[in-house]
Design a protein around this motif. Structure first.
Motif, PDB file in Angstrom:
ATOM      1  N   SER A   4      93.870  60.531   4.496  1.00 47.97           N
ATOM      2  CA  SER A   4      94.824  61.064   5.471  1.00 47.97           C
ATOM      3  C   SER A   4      94.160  61.418   6.810  1.00 47.97           C
ATOM      4  O   SER A   4      94.835  61.585   7.808  1.00 47.97           O
ATOM      5  CB  SER A   4      95.548  62.273   4.886  1.00 47.97           C
ATOM      6  OG  SER A   4      94.579  63.248   4.570  1.00 47.97           O
ATOM      7  N   GLN A   5      92.813  61.539   6.806  1.00 49.64           N
ATOM      8  CA  GLN A   5      92.128  61.785   8.075  1.00 49.64           C
ATOM      9  C   GLN A   5      92.215  60.527   8.935  1.00 49.64           C
ATOM     10  O   GLN A   5      92.033  59.425   8.422  1.00 49.64           O
ATOM     11  CB  GLN A   5      90.635  62.056   7.813  1.00 49.64           C
ATOM     12  CG  GLN A   5      90.331  63.393   7.198  1.00 49.64           C
ATOM     13  CD  GLN A   5      90.506  64.528   8.181  1.00 49.64           C
ATOM     14  OE1 GLN A   5      90.598  64.297   9.389  1.00 49.64           O
ATOM     15  NE2 GLN A   5      90.585  65.732   7.673  1.00 49.64           N
ATOM     16  N   PRO A   6      92.476  60.675  10.235  1.00 49.43           N
ATOM     17  CA  PRO A   6      92.467  59.465  11.068  1.00 49.43           C
ATOM     18  C   PRO A   6      91.061  58.875  11.118  1.00 49.43           C
ATOM     19  O   PRO A   6      90.087  59.627  11.120  1.00 49.43           O
ATOM     20  CB  PRO A   6      92.891  59.971  12.443  1.00 49.43           C
ATOM     21  CG  PRO A   6      92.618  61.430  12.442  1.00 49.43           C
ATOM     22  CD  PRO A   6      92.731  61.885  11.023  1.00 49.43           C
ATOM     23  N   ARG A   9      90.336  58.607  16.590  1.00 51.42           N
ATOM     24  CA  ARG A   9      91.221  59.557  17.279  1.00 51.42           C
ATOM     25  C   ARG A   9      90.877  59.582  18.761  1.00 51.42           C
ATOM     26  O   ARG A   9      89.701  59.664  19.124  1.00 51.42           O
ATOM     27  CB  ARG A   9      91.040  60.944  16.664  1.00 51.42           C
ATOM     28  CG  ARG A   9      91.975  62.003  17.253  1.00 51.42           C
ATOM     29  CD  ARG A   9      92.074  63.180  16.304  1.00 51.42           C
ATOM     30  NE  ARG A   9      90.830  63.948  16.268  1.00 51.42           N
ATOM     31  CZ  ARG A   9      90.511  64.911  17.129  1.00 51.42           C
ATOM     32  NH1 ARG A   9      91.337  65.231  18.103  1.00 51.42           N
ATOM     33  NH2 ARG A   9      89.360  65.556  17.018  1.00 51.42           N
ATOM     34  N   GLU A  29      96.148  58.841  17.019  1.00 54.51           N
ATOM     35  CA  GLU A  29      95.405  58.891  15.760  1.00 54.51           C
ATOM     36  C   GLU A  29      95.673  57.598  15.011  1.00 54.51           C
ATOM     37  O   GLU A  29      96.831  57.227  14.793  1.00 54.51           O
ATOM     38  CB  GLU A  29      95.870  60.087  14.919  1.00 54.51           C
ATOM     39  CG  GLU A  29      95.480  61.402  15.550  1.00 54.51           C
ATOM     40  CD  GLU A  29      95.684  62.593  14.617  1.00 54.51           C
ATOM     41  OE1 GLU A  29      96.304  62.405  13.544  1.00 54.51           O
ATOM     42  OE2 GLU A  29      95.200  63.676  14.960  1.00 54.51           O
ATOM     43  N   ILE A  30      94.606  56.906  14.633  1.00 54.75           N
ATOM     44  CA  ILE A  30      94.737  55.658  13.873  1.00 54.75           C
ATOM     45  C   ILE A  30      94.503  55.982  12.402  1.00 54.75           C
ATOM     46  O   ILE A  30      93.428  56.459  12.023  1.00 54.75           O
ATOM     47  CB  ILE A  30      93.692  54.612  14.350  1.00 54.75           C
ATOM     48  CG1 ILE A  30      93.849  54.303  15.841  1.00 54.75           C
ATOM     49  CG2 ILE A  30      93.758  53.353  13.480  1.00 54.75           C
ATOM     50  CD1 ILE A  30      95.070  53.516  16.217  1.00 54.75           C
ATOM     51  N   THR A  31      95.529  55.716  11.583  1.00 59.38           N
ATOM     52  CA  THR A  31      95.440  56.031  10.158  1.00 59.38           C
ATOM     53  C   THR A  31      94.637  54.964   9.426  1.00 59.38           C
ATOM     54  O   THR A  31      94.880  53.767   9.609  1.00 59.38           O
ATOM     55  CB  THR A  31      96.863  56.086   9.551  1.00 59.38           C
ATOM     56  OG1 THR A  31      97.658  56.919  10.386  1.00 59.38           O
ATOM     57  CG2 THR A  31      96.844  56.633   8.138  1.00 59.38           C
ATOM     58  N   HIS A  34      95.834  51.347   7.556  1.00 61.20           N
ATOM     59  CA  HIS A  34      97.078  50.850   8.156  1.00 61.20           C
ATOM     60  C   HIS A  34      96.783  49.829   9.253  1.00 61.20           C
ATOM     61  O   HIS A  34      95.683  49.775   9.776  1.00 61.20           O
ATOM     62  CB  HIS A  34      97.857  52.008   8.791  1.00 61.20           C
ATOM     63  CG  HIS A  34      98.604  52.824   7.801  1.00 61.20           C
ATOM     64  ND1 HIS A  34      99.671  53.604   8.123  1.00 61.20           N
ATOM     65  CD2 HIS A  34      98.420  52.977   6.469  1.00 61.20           C
ATOM     66  CE1 HIS A  34     100.123  54.210   7.039  1.00 61.20           C
ATOM     67  NE2 HIS A  34      99.379  53.851   6.022  1.00 61.20           N
ATOM     68  N   THR A  36      97.924  49.239  12.938  1.00 60.22           N
ATOM     69  CA  THR A  36      98.608  49.835  14.078  1.00 60.22           C
ATOM     70  C   THR A  36      98.687  48.790  15.184  1.00 60.22           C
ATOM     71  O   THR A  36      97.669  48.195  15.530  1.00 60.22           O
ATOM     72  CB  THR A  36      97.813  51.065  14.584  1.00 60.22           C
ATOM     73  OG1 THR A  36      97.681  51.982  13.499  1.00 60.22           O
ATOM     74  CG2 THR A  36      98.495  51.743  15.762  1.00 60.22           C
ATOM     75  N   ARG A  67      86.057  58.705  12.719  1.00 61.79           N
ATOM     76  CA  ARG A  67      86.100  59.758  11.696  1.00 61.79           C
ATOM     77  C   ARG A  67      85.958  61.087  12.438  1.00 61.79           C
ATOM     78  O   ARG A  67      86.655  61.318  13.390  1.00 61.79           O
ATOM     79  CB  ARG A  67      85.040  59.521  10.626  1.00 61.79           C
ATOM     80  CG  ARG A  67      85.228  58.148   9.946  1.00 61.79           C
ATOM     81  CD  ARG A  67      85.419  58.297   8.466  1.00 61.79           C
ATOM     82  NE  ARG A  67      85.585  57.000   7.824  1.00 61.79           N
ATOM     83  CZ  ARG A  67      86.730  56.587   7.275  1.00 61.79           C
ATOM     84  NH1 ARG A  67      87.795  57.348   7.295  1.00 61.79           N
ATOM     85  NH2 ARG A  67      86.812  55.406   6.699  1.00 61.79           N
ATOM     86  N   THR A 196      91.217  48.921   8.067  1.00 59.91           N
ATOM     87  CA  THR A 196      92.153  49.408   9.075  1.00 59.91           C
ATOM     88  C   THR A 196      92.191  48.361  10.179  1.00 59.91           C
ATOM     89  O   THR A 196      91.166  47.760  10.479  1.00 59.91           O
ATOM     90  CB  THR A 196      91.599  50.730   9.649  1.00 59.91           C
ATOM     91  OG1 THR A 196      91.299  51.592   8.552  1.00 59.91           O
ATOM     92  CG2 THR A 196      92.573  51.393  10.596  1.00 59.91           C
ATOM     93  N   ASP A 225     106.629  55.243  19.388  1.00 55.80           N
ATOM     94  CA  ASP A 225     105.720  55.290  18.249  1.00 55.80           C
ATOM     95  C   ASP A 225     106.641  55.155  17.045  1.00 55.80           C
ATOM     96  O   ASP A 225     107.307  56.110  16.656  1.00 55.80           O
ATOM     97  CB  ASP A 225     104.984  56.637  18.253  1.00 55.80           C
ATOM     98  CG  ASP A 225     103.969  56.723  17.123  1.00 55.80           C
ATOM     99  OD1 ASP A 225     103.954  55.824  16.260  1.00 55.80           O
ATOM    100  OD2 ASP A 225     103.198  57.707  17.116  1.00 55.80           O
TER     101      ASP A 225
END
Ligand SMILES: Nc1ncnc2c1ncn2[C@@H]1O[C@H](COP(=O)(O)OP(=O)(O)OP(=O)(O)O)[C@@H](O)[C@H]1O
Ligand SMILES: [Mg+2]
Length: 270
Positions: A4-6, A9, A29-31, A34, A36, A67, A196, A225
């Motif tokens: 869950s931490q991006p 960022r 924030e890039i998860t 995922h 994006t 991170r 990612t 977004d």
């Protein structure tokens, strides 16, 4: 489930070139895990934004984190361990013309001292197979089609097992079928490598197909977004014109200043 931490960022990132303010206090924030997608018209700052994420440009204000670690302001040398975790597909592919396909793919492997000569050869074969081009090792870029060049560049971008892959306009300049092949590859790599991805594009079909999340950059800020499905519910006129590929009054006004004068009778273009 994705962490869950991006993984990346951006906090209050601003960037100007001369009088042109390209990014205005951008937060993002890039998860992890995922894909994006960042859309927006030509010149709005998409490539500039990506270059901040990989440390190729430094912000005038604000910070970039990988991170929990701040990477903005790091020297090239200190950036090396972070770069090793990032794969970058540059706009236009950017293969080295004087190098064969194999040499191109082995370039980042050499730079980061990845394994022995035969391990590098093996890795090159693996990534070429992933993009469906094993066997083209000895070709030079001049002997490849546009779509093949992109796939080789993609193979090079994933050679070092990156945690994040950045794609800058991966489908631009390709016919719809070749473009879709690249989309399929992006999706397949994401599944296979569970990485990612950040994709910059103005190809809406590509954005919808590969994205979990879609953001639109406009005048230095994100104005939407959303998810691919959410795009159809956006009521903002700038966004809906862009998605539909419709020139608005502002764009048409640019044409109004340039009258198209017909050639005098009898004259032809040489
Ligand atoms: N190194 C640079 N020096 C000066 N101006 C720059 C530099 N890099 C980008 N710019 C300017 O910043 C703005 C945004 O450029 P950018 O390349 O990010 O656009 P883009 O959204 O990627 O466009 P496209 O879709 O055409 O690739 C443009 O006005 C561009 O001229
Ligand atoms: Mg660009």
């Amino acid at each position: 489930m994705a962490n869950s931490q991006p993984i990346i960022r951006l906090s209050g990132v601003s960037k100007s070139f001369g009088q042109t303010e390209v990014l205005r206090e951008v937060d993002l924030e890039i998860t992890a895990g995922h894909t994006t997608v960042i859309i927006g018209p030509s010149g709005c700052g998409k490539s500039v934004l990506l270059k901040h994420m990989v440390g190729l440009l430094q912000p005038d204000a604000g910070d970039v984190f990988f991170r929990q670690r701040k990477i903005s302001g790091l020297s090239e040398r200190r950036m090396v361990p972070f770069r090793r975790r990032m794969g970058f597909l540059f706009q236009g592919g950017a293969l080295f013309d004087s190098m064969t396909v194999e040499e191109n793919i082995r370039f980042p492997l050499r730079e980061h001292s990845f394994g022995t000569d035969s391990m590098q050869k093996q890795r090159c074969r693996e990534v070429l197979a992933m993009v469906g081009l094993d066997g083209l090792q000895e070709r030079f870029p001049a002997g490849l089609s546009g779509g093949q060049k992109k796939r080789v560049a993609l193979a090079r971008a994933i050679a070092l097992h990156p945690q994040v892959i950045f794609y800058d306009e991966p489908t631009t300049g390709l016919d719809p079928i070749r473009a879709d092949l690249i989309n399929e590859l992006i999706l397949r790599l994401q599944k296979m490598l569970n990485n990612t991805a950040v994709v910059v594009t103005h190809d809406m079909a590509s954005a919808r197909k590969v994205g979990n999340r879609i953001l639109m950059l406009h005048e230095g800020k994100f104005i939407i977004d959303t998810t691919p499905d959410g795009l159809d519910r956006v009521s903002n006129e700038v966004v809906s014109s862009f998605i539909a590929g419709r020139a608005g009054p502002e764009e048409l006004a640019e044409l109004a200043n340039h009258r198209i004068t017909p050639l005098p009778k009898g004259e032809t273009h040489s």
